[in-house]
Design a protein around this motif. Structure first.
Motif, PDB file in Angstrom:
ATOM      1  N   ASP A   1     -22.069 -46.488  23.222  1.00 33.78           N
ATOM      2  CA  ASP A   1     -22.238 -46.598  21.765  1.00 33.78           C
ATOM      3  C   ASP A   1     -23.692 -46.826  21.406  1.00 33.78           C
ATOM      4  OD1 ASP A   1     -19.621 -46.173  21.025  1.00 33.78           O
ATOM      5  OD2 ASP A   1     -19.091 -48.291  21.067  1.00 33.78           O
ATOM      6  N   LEU A   2     -24.198 -46.005  20.499  1.00 31.22           N
ATOM      7  CA  LEU A   2     -25.511 -46.210  19.906  1.00 31.22           C
ATOM      8  C   LEU A   2     -25.275 -46.672  18.467  1.00 31.22           C
ATOM      9  CD1 LEU A   2     -28.637 -45.797  20.357  1.00 31.22           C
ATOM     10  CD2 LEU A   2     -28.339 -43.658  19.097  1.00 31.22           C
ATOM     11  N   CYS A   3     -25.622 -47.907  18.185  1.00 25.12           N
ATOM     12  CA  CYS A   3     -25.300 -48.512  16.893  1.00 25.12           C
ATOM     13  C   CYS A   3     -26.569 -48.779  16.085  1.00 25.12           C
ATOM     14  CB  CYS A   3     -24.536 -49.823  17.090  1.00 25.12           C
ATOM     15  SG  CYS A   3     -22.945 -49.600  17.939  1.00 25.12           S
ATOM     16  N   ILE A   4     -26.479 -48.529  14.796  1.00 20.81           N
ATOM     17  CA  ILE A   4     -27.594 -48.743  13.875  1.00 20.81           C
ATOM     18  C   ILE A   4     -27.112 -49.651  12.755  1.00 20.81           C
ATOM     19  CG2 ILE A   4     -29.256 -47.649  12.322  1.00 20.81           C
ATOM     20  CD1 ILE A   4     -28.923 -45.089  13.960  1.00 20.81           C
ATOM     21  N   GLY A   5     -27.893 -50.675  12.451  1.00 17.37           N
ATOM     22  CA  GLY A   5     -27.513 -51.596  11.392  1.00 17.37           C
ATOM     23  C   GLY A   5     -28.719 -52.303  10.814  1.00 17.37           C
ATOM     24  N   VAL A   6     -28.470 -53.143   9.854  1.00 16.82           N
ATOM     25  CA  VAL A   6     -29.530 -53.870   9.156  1.00 16.82           C
ATOM     26  C   VAL A   6     -29.135 -55.345   9.063  1.00 16.82           C
ATOM     27  CG1 VAL A   6     -30.775 -54.150   6.972  1.00 16.82           C
ATOM     28  CG2 VAL A   6     -30.209 -51.855   7.798  1.00 16.82           C
TER      29      VAL A   6
ATOM     30  N   TYR B   1     -32.113 -52.326  13.124  1.00 22.36           N
ATOM     31  CA  TYR B   1     -31.979 -52.326  14.578  1.00 22.36           C
ATOM     32  C   TYR B   1     -31.211 -51.097  15.061  1.00 22.36           C
ATOM     33  CZ  TYR B   1     -27.202 -54.075  13.804  1.00 22.36           C
ATOM     34  OH  TYR B   1     -25.903 -54.224  13.402  1.00 22.36           O
ATOM     35  N   VAL B   2     -31.562 -50.679  16.254  1.00 26.17           N
ATOM     36  CA  VAL B   2     -30.849 -49.621  16.967  1.00 26.17           C
ATOM     37  C   VAL B   2     -30.492 -50.191  18.325  1.00 26.17           C
ATOM     38  CG1 VAL B   2     -30.909 -47.262  17.828  1.00 26.17           C
ATOM     39  CG2 VAL B   2     -32.228 -47.868  15.796  1.00 26.17           C
ATOM     40  N   ALA B   3     -29.209 -50.289  18.632  1.00 27.12           N
ATOM     41  CA  ALA B   3     -28.751 -50.926  19.878  1.00 27.12           C
ATOM     42  C   ALA B   3     -27.939 -49.946  20.711  1.00 27.12           C
ATOM     43  CB  ALA B   3     -27.916 -52.166  19.569  1.00 27.12           C
ATOM     44  N   LEU B   4     -28.243 -49.894  21.991  1.00 24.67           N
ATOM     45  CA  LEU B   4     -27.495 -49.073  22.937  1.00 24.67           C
ATOM     46  C   LEU B   4     -26.654 -49.995  23.798  1.00 24.67           C
ATOM     47  CD1 LEU B   4     -26.943 -46.271  24.144  1.00 24.67           C
ATOM     48  CD2 LEU B   4     -28.913 -46.613  25.654  1.00 24.67           C
ATOM     49  N   ASN B   5     -25.327 -49.907  23.649  1.00 28.90           N
ATOM     50  CA  ASN B   5     -24.425 -50.818  24.342  1.00 28.90           C
ATOM     51  C   ASN B   5     -23.989 -50.267  25.684  1.00 28.90           C
ATOM     52  OD1 ASN B   5     -24.382 -52.638  22.124  1.00 28.90           O
ATOM     53  ND2 ASN B   5     -22.938 -51.279  21.080  1.00 28.90           N
ATOM     54  N   GLY B   6     -23.516 -51.148  26.560  1.00 30.94           N
ATOM     55  CA  GLY B   6     -23.007 -50.735  27.850  1.00 30.94           C
ATOM     56  C   GLY B   6     -21.726 -49.908  27.713  1.00 30.94           C
TER      57      GLY B   6
END
Length: 210
Positions: free
Chosen positions: A187-192, A202-207
């Motif tokens: 999952d590549l997640c984008i949020g504020v 933020y842009v987070a790349l999860n396991g």
């Protein structure tokens, strides 16, 4: 060395088709289609086309296999069943293609396992484009225990408040999508996140297994 192996990998379907092609009608047509696929794969391998190398290799093998199977069936319809030396050449071609498929499956499995835990932050190109009037004040990146991230402190060139910046970004909720389109399903997640003092995109790349 890896470049030579990549070229050899791309050439295997062409070699296999050269071993089994029998007619001057279907033979060149299928050969040109295979050559086009090989050229596209080589372009991805060398970075001339922006695409996932692992995905390209995973798709290349079944696509070229289907093209060869179509060619064999078409020539069978035109010429009838092959006999004699052609049967031996067909067996050799099948062996080449099966070996390539086995290597591809092993490579795909290893690639997925290597991706299970992210080891580097998301790329800068994964950061969404900012609306007019917003600017990046500072940014940071790193990795935690189960994800990697890229954070950007967002400011306004027009004097917007933090609430105004959040509204301008148009991201009331975190959104996630797969990082790749075939093999990379992390999952590549984008949020504020926002406070009274600053807004962070933020842009987070999860396991893979999180």
């Amino acid at each position: 060395m890896w470049s030579a192996l990549g070229l050899l990998f791309a050439a295997v379907p062409l070699i296999a088709w050269a071993m089994v092609a029998r007619t001057r009608q279907a033979g060149p047509v299928v050969g040109v289609a295979l050559l086009a696929c090989a050229g596209l794969l080589v372009a991805v391998q060398h970075g001339w086309v922006s695409a996932s190398r692992a995905d390209a290799h995973a798709v290349y093998v079944p696509v070229t296999g289907l093209l060869i199977g179509f060619g064999v069936l078409l020539e069978r319809h035109q010429e009838g069943p092959g006999q004699g030396r052609w049967v031996h050449r067909r067996s050799g071609a099948v062996g080449l293609l099966v070996a390539q498929l086995a290597l591809t499956l092993c490579g795909c499995a290893l690639y997925v396992l290597m991706l299970a835990e992210p080891s580097e932050p998301p790329s800068a190109r994964d950061v969404p484009k900012l609306p007019p009037g917003l600017t990046v004040v500072s940014q940071n990146s790193g990795c935690g225990t189960s994800n990697c991230y890229r954070t950007l402190v967002i400011g306004s060139t027009t004097g917007l408040s933090p609430d105004g910046i959040v509204h301008a970004l148009g991201r009331p909720h975190e959104t996630c999508r797969p990082n790749g389109w075939l093999l990379d399903r992390r999952d590549l997640c984008i949020g504020v996140t926002a406070s009274d003092e600053r807004v962070v995109l933020y842009v987070a790349l999860n396991g893979l297994f999180d």
